[in-house]
Scaffold this active site. Structure first.
Site, mmCIF file in Angstrom:
data_model
loop_
_atom_site.group_PDB
_atom_site.id
_atom_site.type_symbol
_atom_site.label_atom_id
_atom_site.label_comp_id
_atom_site.label_asym_id
_atom_site.label_seq_id
_atom_site.Cartn_x
_atom_site.Cartn_y
_atom_site.Cartn_z
ATOM 1 N N GLU A 37 0.868 -1.172 0.000
ATOM 2 C CA GLU A 37 0.000 0.000 0.000
ATOM 3 C C GLU A 37 0.907 1.225 0.000
ATOM 4 O O GLU A 37 1.821 1.314 0.821
ATOM 5 C CB GLU A 37 -0.886 -0.003 1.246
ATOM 6 C CG GLU A 37 -1.814 1.184 1.242
ATOM 7 C CD GLU A 37 -2.794 1.223 2.410
ATOM 8 O OE1 GLU A 37 -2.852 0.264 3.195
ATOM 9 O OE2 GLU A 37 -3.491 2.248 2.513
ATOM 10 N N ARG A 263 5.342 -12.981 9.461
ATOM 11 C CA ARG A 263 6.015 -11.733 9.149
ATOM 12 C C ARG A 263 7.353 -11.662 9.872
ATOM 13 O O ARG A 263 7.587 -12.376 10.848
ATOM 14 C CB ARG A 263 5.132 -10.526 9.487
ATOM 15 C CG ARG A 263 4.828 -10.332 10.955
ATOM 16 C CD ARG A 263 4.165 -8.960 11.202
ATOM 17 N NE ARG A 263 3.134 -8.617 10.262
ATOM 18 C CZ ARG A 263 3.119 -7.498 9.509
ATOM 19 N NH1 ARG A 263 4.080 -6.608 9.617
ATOM 20 N NH2 ARG A 263 2.141 -7.253 8.703
ATOM 21 N N LYS A 273 4.506 0.709 9.725
ATOM 22 C CA LYS A 273 4.595 1.919 8.899
ATOM 23 C C LYS A 273 4.086 3.137 9.662
ATOM 24 O O LYS A 273 4.618 4.230 9.511
ATOM 25 C CB LYS A 273 3.788 1.726 7.608
ATOM 26 C CG LYS A 273 4.602 1.049 6.518
ATOM 27 C CD LYS A 273 3.921 1.165 5.178
ATOM 28 C CE LYS A 273 2.876 0.094 5.018
ATOM 29 N NZ LYS A 273 2.330 0.017 3.660
HETATM 30 P P1 ATP Z 1 0.380 -1.505 7.264
HETATM 31 O O1 ATP Z 1 1.364 -1.219 8.376
HETATM 32 O O2 ATP Z 1 -0.028 -0.305 6.484
HETATM 33 O O3 ATP Z 1 -0.716 -2.488 7.569
HETATM 34 P P2 ATP Z 1 1.636 -3.632 5.838
HETATM 35 O O4 ATP Z 1 2.768 -3.978 6.716
HETATM 36 O O5 ATP Z 1 0.518 -4.558 5.639
HETATM 37 O O6 ATP Z 1 1.212 -2.211 6.224
HETATM 38 P P3 ATP Z 1 1.773 -3.359 2.991
HETATM 39 O O7 ATP Z 1 2.334 -2.208 2.255
HETATM 40 O O8 ATP Z 1 0.358 -3.650 2.842
HETATM 41 O O9 ATP Z 1 2.189 -3.137 4.479
HETATM 42 O O10 ATP Z 1 2.655 -4.626 2.738
HETATM 43 C C1 ATP Z 1 2.964 -5.149 1.485
HETATM 44 C C2 ATP Z 1 3.340 -6.582 1.639
HETATM 45 O O11 ATP Z 1 4.450 -6.715 2.514
HETATM 46 C C3 ATP Z 1 2.217 -7.390 2.223
HETATM 47 O O12 ATP Z 1 2.058 -8.563 1.458
HETATM 48 C C4 ATP Z 1 2.667 -7.693 3.613
HETATM 49 O O13 ATP Z 1 2.178 -8.926 4.036
HETATM 50 C C5 ATP Z 1 4.179 -7.690 3.491
HETATM 51 N N1 ATP Z 1 4.786 -7.318 4.757
HETATM 52 C C6 ATP Z 1 4.586 -6.195 5.467
HETATM 53 N N2 ATP Z 1 5.275 -6.215 6.615
HETATM 54 C C7 ATP Z 1 5.942 -7.386 6.643
HETATM 55 C C8 ATP Z 1 6.823 -8.012 7.572
HETATM 56 N N3 ATP Z 1 7.162 -7.430 8.732
HETATM 57 N N4 ATP Z 1 7.324 -9.226 7.253
HETATM 58 C C9 ATP Z 1 7.005 -9.811 6.101
HETATM 59 N N5 ATP Z 1 6.173 -9.287 5.187
HETATM 60 C C10 ATP Z 1 5.646 -8.086 5.449
HETATM 61 MG MG MG Z 2 -1.241 -4.083 4.247
#
Ligand code: ATP
Ligand code: MG
Length: 557
Positions: A37, A263, A273
């Site tokens: 996002e 994650r 974020k």
């Molecule tokens: P938000 O904090 O806005 O919920 P998010 O961490 O879900 O954000 P996105 O930009 O939606 O962030 O993430 C893009 C992709 O990265 C998604 O598929 C998410 O699962 C993956 N992702 C985000 N954070 C992690 C993490 N700590 N470890 C592994 N994958 C991650």
């Molecule tokens: Mg997300």
């Protein structure tokens, strides 16, 4: 830079799944996607997801799409889109074709919403957000049907069209799927498909004032793109039944499958974020690319190599168990890379002038030192003459036990040069040492003095030809291994900021070869650590260096 090869990759449970699907002929080619996002910069957690999605596609001859999950225009921005693209490329990956946007599919998603309405599987609900919450029930109590649930198809079609036409204010109505308000899975309790949001969108402008929910967007976008393996983090496991419900109830062109993995959580590190944005917005750091940030642009500016981050992602593996990863592993990966690939150089952080009294005035010897002890990277030239700088901490009048550097009357070797002896310390009125008078032994260039053991070797730079520089000593941003624990205990993660995470040293002296260091060029400053020239502030003739990582882990286990 080459990828370090010395430590083995951990298992990735998705690899055999993909392999089996290909062998069974389920897919001719796999397609994955990375779906950020655009509401912030990418961080080290995203790197895990990027390496996984792009890595699987690469390994199995497939493709990986970059798709911006842009359903929430209020929080999104073109700046983030540009940064995300740059970071993915920097990490070494290329998406298939142009980048994609979920918003490209808004027309199709709207039609599919109408399809569900016509099938009696979606309805316009007039409950306020608070009322809807109350109707939803909770984990132990079933929800209640909305009083608007049995609206007829015509009325729903009419209201949904008028939602789209902008007749109603934000939050006045929502389109919901008609699934099961008693489901033990909360995600199936008539989830929201569309919300009214009169907001300008960075891609679609003012075309829409209703926006689809994440759940209504994600799986269908996967289907439109022919994604075969839709890989997301574990918190979406409970969304999978809904993901599948949409695929089963809509005329989608493909049936992607969702898989979840744990994650990345790194100690001493924040990967939310929202909190990273707070650090930036409140000025606790100097922007998203501050070298202390866990963002990829921060690591990049700090001097991390893309190879070291990819290697780290290999080392941690991919599983469903989760757990906390020690940041020492990431630091290990970058040390390993820089040890193998970064040129050596000398930089004196706290200069103390040394006059070598028995060295002939006006004489200069151009000493050649290898740029790397193992790799053939050529040599650098260090002019040696009567006046040099050493580090103030390399001379002690009252040395602590085991001190192997310079002491009054003692000897030390200057790296790549002669053995010198300290004869006299010159002090100012307050008793601070401002200069050392030393003598050198002309028979010691490149060899040990006969019959004498000189244990210590210190770094130095020529006084005249060295270049003044700024050195920024970066350290971990948080002094607590679990900075977010404070949030749960009534405090704030901000309380755990390490006040010494940045120490700026001015008036440092770098050897002449460093004068024109290129932005992001990486070095090992002998005895001091790994550094890189700052990509924004370093100038030819006035370099600025960021410490990437110390030579050894000084935080202890
Ligand atoms: P938000 O904090 O806005 O919920 P998010 O961490 O879900 O954000 P996105 O930009 O939606 O962030 O993430 C893009 C992709 O990265 C998604 O598929 C998410 O699962 C993956 N992702 C985000 N954070 C992690 C993490 N700590 N470890 C592994 N994958 C991650
Ligand atoms: Mg997300």
């Amino acid at each position: 830079m080459s990828k370090p090869e010395t430590s083995a990759a951990a298992a990735n449970f998705l690899r055999p799944i993909v392999q089996a699907d290909l062998e069974a002929g389920k897919h001719a080619k796999i397609i994955t996607r990375f779906p950020p996002e655009p509401n912030g910069y990418l961080h080290i957690g995203h790197a895990k997801s990027i390496c996984l999605n792009f890595g699987l596609a690469k390994e199995f001859g497939g493709e990986c799409n970059l798709r911006f999950d842009d359903t929430n225009p209020a929080k999104e921005d073109q700046e983030y889109i540009d940064a995300i693209k740059a970071d993915v490329e920097w990490l070494g990956f290329q998406w298939a074709g142009e980048e994609r946007y979920a918003s490209n599919y808004f027309d199709q998603l709207y039609d599919w919403a109408v399809h569900l309405i016509k099938a009696g599987k979606a309805y316009v609900c007039d409950l306020s957000p608070d009322e809807a919450r109350a109707y939803r029930g909770n984990l132990t109590e079933a929800g209640k049907n909305s009083p608007f649930r049995e609206r007829n198809v015509e009325e729903n079609l009419d209201l949904f069209a008028r939602m789209k036409a902008g007749e109603f204010p934000d939050g006045a109505r929502a389109l919901r799927a008609k699934i099961d308000m008693a489901s033990p899975n909360m995600n199936l309790r008539d989830p929201i498909l569309y919300r009214i949001r009169h907001a300008h969108h960075h891609q679609t402008g003012d075309k829409w004032c209703i926006y689809p929910s994440y759940d209504f967007t994600h799986g269908q976008s996967d289907a439109i793109e022919g994604v075969t393996h839709s890989i997301c983090t574990l918190e979406f496991e409970d969304h999978r039944p809904l993901y599948e419900w949409f695929l089963a109830n809509l005329p989608v062109p493909a049936q992607p499958r969702q898989y979840e993995f744990a994650r990345l959580n790194l100690n001493y590190t924040i990967t939310s974020k929202r909190k990273l944005k707070q650090l930036v917005d409140e000025g606790h750091v100097n922007g998203w690319d501050d070298p202390r940030m866990s963002t990829l642009s921060g690591y990049r500016r700090r001097g991390y190599t893309p190879g070291s981050i990819r290697h780290f992602c290999d080392l941690i593996g991919v599983n469903r168990a989760g757990g906390l990863v020690d940041i020492g592993m990431l630091e290990f990966a970058i040390r390993e890379d820089l040890d193998a690939n970064a040129a050596r150089a000398m930089c004196v952080l706290k200069p103390l002038k040394v006059v070598i009294t028995n060295y002939p005035e006006g004489q200069v010897e151009n000493l050649e030192l290898p740029r790397h002890p193992k790799q053939d990277m050529g040599v650098r030239v260090l002019p040696f003459s009567r006046e040099i700088f050493i580090d103030a901490s390399d001379f002690e009048e009252v040395p602590p036990a085991g001190y192997k550097r310079l002491i009054p009357g003692g000897e030390v070797r200057l790296r790549g040069s002669y053995v010198i002896r300290a004869d006299e310390a010159i002090k100012d009125a307050e008793g601070n040492i401002v200069e050392l008078r030393c003598s050198y032994d002309e028979n010691t260039l490149g060899k040990n003095p006969e019959g004498r053991k000189v244990k210590g070797v210190i770094h130095w730079v020529p006084a005249a030809e060295s270049v003044e520089c700024e050195v920024r000593l970066y350290d971990r941003l948080f002094r607590s291994a679990s900075p977010e624990k404070a949030d749960e205990e009534g405090g704030s993660f901000l309380d755990n900021i390490n006040p010494e995470s940045l120490v700026v040293l001015k008036g440092c002296r770098a050897e002449p070869s460093l004068a024109n260091a290129q932005p992001e060029e990486r070095f090992q400053f002998e005895r001091e650590g790994y550094f890189c020239a700052d990509s924004k502030d370093s100038q030819p003739g006035a370099p600025v260096f960021n410490r990437t990582v110390t030579l050894r882990d000084s935080w202890g286990a």
